[in-house]
Motif scaffolding. Structure first.
Motif, short mmCIF file in Angstrom:
data_model
loop_
_atom_site.label_atom_id
_atom_site.label_comp_id
_atom_site.label_asym_id
_atom_site.label_seq_id
_atom_site.Cartn_x
_atom_site.Cartn_y
_atom_site.Cartn_z
N ASN A 70 0.81 -1.22 0.00
CA ASN A 70 0.00 0.00 0.00
C ASN A 70 0.84 1.27 0.00
N ALA A 71 2.15 1.14 0.17
CA ALA A 71 3.02 2.32 0.21
C ALA A 71 2.93 3.09 -1.09
N LYS A 72 2.86 4.41 -0.95
CA LYS A 72 2.80 5.34 -2.09
C LYS A 72 1.55 5.11 -2.95
N ASN A 73 0.51 4.60 -2.32
CA ASN A 73 -0.77 4.41 -3.01
C ASN A 73 -1.81 5.35 -2.39
N PRO A 74 -2.11 6.48 -3.04
CA PRO A 74 -3.06 7.43 -2.48
C PRO A 74 -4.51 6.95 -2.54
N ASP A 75 -4.74 5.83 -3.21
CA ASP A 75 -6.10 5.28 -3.29
C ASP A 75 -6.39 4.28 -2.18
N THR A 76 -5.49 4.15 -1.22
CA THR A 76 -5.72 3.27 -0.07
C THR A 76 -6.99 3.71 0.65
N THR A 77 -7.91 2.78 0.87
CA THR A 77 -9.17 3.10 1.53
C THR A 77 -9.03 2.98 3.04
N ALA A 126 -8.44 13.33 5.26
CA ALA A 126 -8.20 14.66 4.69
C ALA A 126 -8.45 14.67 3.19
N MET A 127 -8.07 13.58 2.50
CA MET A 127 -8.35 13.50 1.06
C MET A 127 -9.84 13.40 0.79
N ARG A 128 -10.55 12.74 1.68
CA ARG A 128 -11.99 12.58 1.51
C ARG A 128 -12.74 13.89 1.75
N ASN A 142 -10.78 19.95 -0.33
CA ASN A 142 -11.16 20.38 -1.68
C ASN A 142 -10.21 19.73 -2.70
N GLU A 143 -10.46 19.98 -3.96
CA GLU A 143 -9.68 19.31 -5.01
C GLU A 143 -8.19 19.65 -4.92
N GLU A 144 -7.89 20.90 -4.65
CA GLU A 144 -6.49 21.31 -4.56
C GLU A 144 -5.79 20.60 -3.39
N GLN A 145 -6.47 20.54 -2.25
CA GLN A 145 -5.89 19.86 -1.09
C GLN A 145 -5.71 18.37 -1.35
N ARG A 146 -6.72 17.79 -1.97
CA ARG A 146 -6.68 16.36 -2.27
C ARG A 146 -5.51 16.03 -3.18
N GLN A 147 -5.31 16.83 -4.20
CA GLN A 147 -4.24 16.56 -5.16
C GLN A 147 -2.86 16.74 -4.53
N LEU A 148 -2.73 17.71 -3.63
CA LEU A 148 -1.45 17.91 -2.95
C LEU A 148 -1.09 16.68 -2.11
N ILE A 149 -2.08 16.16 -1.39
CA ILE A 149 -1.83 14.97 -0.55
C ILE A 149 -1.52 13.76 -1.43
N ARG A 150 -2.29 13.58 -2.49
CA ARG A 150 -2.07 12.44 -3.39
C ARG A 150 -0.66 12.47 -3.97
N GLN A 151 -0.25 13.64 -4.39
CA GLN A 151 1.09 13.79 -4.98
C GLN A 151 2.17 13.49 -3.93
N ALA A 152 1.96 13.96 -2.70
CA ALA A 152 2.95 13.74 -1.64
C ALA A 152 3.06 12.26 -1.28
N ILE A 153 1.94 11.56 -1.26
CA ILE A 153 1.97 10.13 -0.95
C ILE A 153 2.69 9.38 -2.06
N ARG A 154 2.41 9.75 -3.30
CA ARG A 154 3.03 9.04 -4.44
C ARG A 154 4.56 9.17 -4.43
N ILE A 168 0.65 20.00 4.27
CA ILE A 168 -0.21 18.83 4.49
C ILE A 168 -0.65 18.75 5.95
N MET A 169 0.23 19.10 6.87
CA MET A 169 -0.18 19.17 8.27
C MET A 169 -1.28 20.20 8.45
N ASP A 170 -1.17 21.32 7.73
CA ASP A 170 -2.21 22.35 7.80
C ASP A 170 -3.55 21.82 7.28
N ILE A 171 -3.48 21.04 6.19
CA ILE A 171 -4.71 20.47 5.61
C ILE A 171 -5.33 19.45 6.57
N VAL A 172 -4.50 18.62 7.14
CA VAL A 172 -4.98 17.59 8.07
C VAL A 172 -5.73 18.23 9.24
#
Length: 322
Positions: free
Chosen positions: A152-159, A243-245, A248-260, A270-274
């Motif tokens: 699951n590492a670096k997988n932003p689609d982890t549920t 936080a991704m759920r 907003n779209e911008e926040q979601r994409q930033l987290i997804r990119q960071a996980i990847r 990301i701490m601010d978003i969380v």
């Protein structure tokens, strides 16, 4: 107050476990002993062996094998730490250099293997096949949980469900084995055995969620590891999943990119978003719910100071800061 100090009857038993652990680290290979002592004596709270003692006492155990059984659980836990730090390339644990940072990956892995095998040597001496079945099954599931986390590492689609499956395997399973084995050792009735098994499972899940929350809250001094380690390793833990759920779209994409990509370049935003998405509170409340479940199942046990301590420990597990 340290967890084992919650109950004065447990304190001398806890010290006996520590002595037993140190006395059973002996090896004809000096480096094995050196690394074994380093990791075992590095300041852990020993919650898992404490759970063995509390479960056995709460179920009325009067013998001495709970001391060696608690040591078995701690040896298995320590072995997983050695292996985890190699897999995660960690350099700090409990405020100290990791064994792999001091001696390298190969010695750390091999000493982890030594601790696993020493645990099973001790377990054979207890001569309880049901306990052996519980702990051997748990050890296997822990290994699967670690592999699942790696996948699951670096997988932003982890549920959230997938996340819970990982922490059930890699963390909660040893808590569960500790309390269930303690109950089996005492000869507890099946209802009490099941209650203590579930208590361990729920407190283990709560414990790991709080660990994951602290990665976005604490300082390295408080945590004993580097802040943002989970993000650096591309782990989609519950605060990020929520936080991704909710973001907003911008926040979601930033987290997804960071996980990847892993790494810490985006840690502060990301701490601010969380925090802004309420993901810390959501994760904490999820942990509190698990702790409440742990406390509820203890209704099957007779009242005792040990049952009271188990309740206090569930509360401590979710309110700790390290």
């Amino acid at each position: 107050m340290l967890p084992h100090q919650l109950n004065p009857i447990i304190e001398p038993q806890f010290e006996a476990v520590n002595d037993y652990i140190i006395n059973h680290l002996h090896s004809g290979v000096p480096l094995v002993e050196k690394i074994g002592h380093y990791i075992v004596e590095s300041g852990g709270k020993r919650i898992r062996p404490l759970l063995v003692l509390l479960a056995a006492n709460a179920a009325g155990y009067k013998g001495e094998h709970h001391i060696s059984l608690a040591a078995v659980i701690e040896f298995i836990h320590t072995a997983t730490l050695l292996h985890d730090d190699v897999v995660d390339n960690s350099d700090l644990r409990r405020g100290n250099d990791t064994a792999n940072a001091k001696w390298g990956n190969a010695p750390s892995v091999l000493v982890g293997d030594f601790l696993y095998s020493r645990a099973f040597q001790i377990m054979v001496e207890i001569r309880n096949m049901e306990i052996m079945e519980v702990i051997s099954n748990a050890t296997n599931i822990i290994a699967e949980g670690e592999v699942l986390q790696l996948l699951n590492a670096k997988n932003p689609d982890t549920t959230e469900d997938a996340y819970m499956q990982v922490i059930l395997g890699k963390t909660a399973m040893l808590f569960e084995a500790a309390t269930e084995a303690g109950a089996i050792l005492s000869g507890a009735e099946k209802e009490q055995q099941e209650a203590l098994r579930l208590y361990g499972r729920h407190i283990g899940i709560a414990f790991q969620i709080i660990d994951d929350v602290m990665d976005y809250l604490s300082t390295a001094e408080e945590m004993g590891k580097n802040v943002g380690d989970d993000l650096a390793e591309g782990k989609a833990t519950l605060p990020l999943i929520h936080a991704m759920r909710e973001g907003n779209e911008e926040q979601r994409q930033l987290i997804r990119q960071a996980i990847r990509k892993g790494g810490l370049e985006d840690l502060q935003p990301i701490m601010d978003i969380v925090h802004a998405t309420g993901s810390i509170d959501y994760s904490r409340n999820t942990a509190y719910a698990e702790a409440d479940k742990a406390i509820k199942v203890l209704d099957a046990l007779p009242d005792s100071s040990f049952k009271t301590t188990l309740i206090q420990l569930a509360d401590l597990a979710v309110k700790r800061k390290s």
